[in-house]
Design a protein around this motif. Structure first.
Motif, short mmCIF file in Angstrom:
data_model
loop_
_atom_site.label_atom_id
_atom_site.label_comp_id
_atom_site.label_asym_id
_atom_site.label_seq_id
_atom_site.Cartn_x
_atom_site.Cartn_y
_atom_site.Cartn_z
N ILE A 278 0.80 -1.24 0.00
CA ILE A 278 0.00 0.00 0.00
C ILE A 278 0.83 1.28 0.00
O ILE A 278 0.26 2.37 -0.09
CB ILE A 278 -0.98 0.02 1.19
CG1 ILE A 278 -0.24 0.05 2.52
CG2 ILE A 278 -1.95 -1.11 1.12
CD1 ILE A 278 -1.14 0.24 3.70
N GLN A 279 2.12 1.18 0.04
CA GLN A 279 3.00 2.33 0.20
C GLN A 279 2.76 3.44 -0.83
O GLN A 279 2.65 4.61 -0.45
CB GLN A 279 4.45 1.88 0.13
CG GLN A 279 5.41 2.92 0.60
CD GLN A 279 6.78 2.32 0.86
OE1 GLN A 279 7.11 1.29 0.30
NE2 GLN A 279 7.55 2.96 1.68
N ALA A 280 2.67 3.13 -2.06
CA ALA A 280 2.57 4.16 -3.09
C ALA A 280 1.26 4.92 -3.05
O ALA A 280 1.24 6.14 -3.22
CB ALA A 280 2.76 3.53 -4.47
N ASN A 281 0.17 4.23 -2.83
CA ASN A 281 -1.14 4.87 -2.94
C ASN A 281 -1.73 5.36 -1.63
O ASN A 281 -2.69 6.14 -1.64
CB ASN A 281 -2.12 3.89 -3.58
CG ASN A 281 -1.72 3.53 -4.98
OD1 ASN A 281 -1.23 4.37 -5.72
ND2 ASN A 281 -1.90 2.28 -5.34
N HIS A 282 -1.19 4.93 -0.51
CA HIS A 282 -1.80 5.27 0.78
C HIS A 282 -0.73 5.61 1.81
O HIS A 282 -0.46 4.81 2.72
CB HIS A 282 -2.67 4.11 1.26
CG HIS A 282 -3.72 3.74 0.27
ND1 HIS A 282 -4.88 4.47 0.10
CD2 HIS A 282 -3.78 2.73 -0.62
CE1 HIS A 282 -5.60 3.91 -0.85
NE2 HIS A 282 -4.95 2.85 -1.31
N PRO A 283 -0.12 6.79 1.72
CA PRO A 283 0.98 7.13 2.62
C PRO A 283 0.58 7.17 4.09
O PRO A 283 1.38 6.80 4.95
CB PRO A 283 1.44 8.51 2.12
CG PRO A 283 0.33 9.02 1.29
CD PRO A 283 -0.41 7.84 0.76
N GLN A 284 -0.64 7.58 4.42
CA GLN A 284 -1.07 7.62 5.82
C GLN A 284 -1.17 6.22 6.40
O GLN A 284 -0.73 5.96 7.51
CB GLN A 284 -2.42 8.35 5.96
CG GLN A 284 -2.91 8.48 7.38
CD GLN A 284 -2.03 9.36 8.25
OE1 GLN A 284 -1.29 10.21 7.76
NE2 GLN A 284 -2.10 9.16 9.55
#
Length: 89
Positions: free
Chosen positions: A66-72
């Motif tokens: 999920i790193q790229a699309n969901h930084p929070q």
């Protein structure tokens, strides 16, 4: 390791999952299952998290996905991973 701190991050992570930008349904279910499993382990009477190394590996895997699309979400999962690492997992 502060149990309440871990529970707070789990709750924050669950809330962020619910309110975040669209996330793949499979990814959401996988992350929610991991959150529930960690929550169960934390609240278990024996609460021996030191024997649960696989949870750290699963958290690291979630971060990569999920790193790229969901930084929070990535930040929250990273914080939880750090707390688990502090207790020797």
């Amino acid at each position: 390791m502060n149990k309440q701190q871990m529970l707070d991050i789990l709750l924050e992570l669950k809330n962020e999952l619910d309110s975040s930008s669209p996330i793949d349904n499979h990814q959401r279910q996988t992350t929610e299952a991991l959150i529930d499993e960690i929550n169960h382990k934390i609240n278990a009477p024996e609460a021996n998290m030191a024997s649960e190394q696989y949870l750290i590996e699963r958290l690291k895997s979630e971060i990569e996905v999920i790193q790229a699309n969901h930084p929070q979400l990535t930040d929250l999962i990273g914080r939880l991973s750090d707390l688990l690492a502090r207790i020797g997992i």
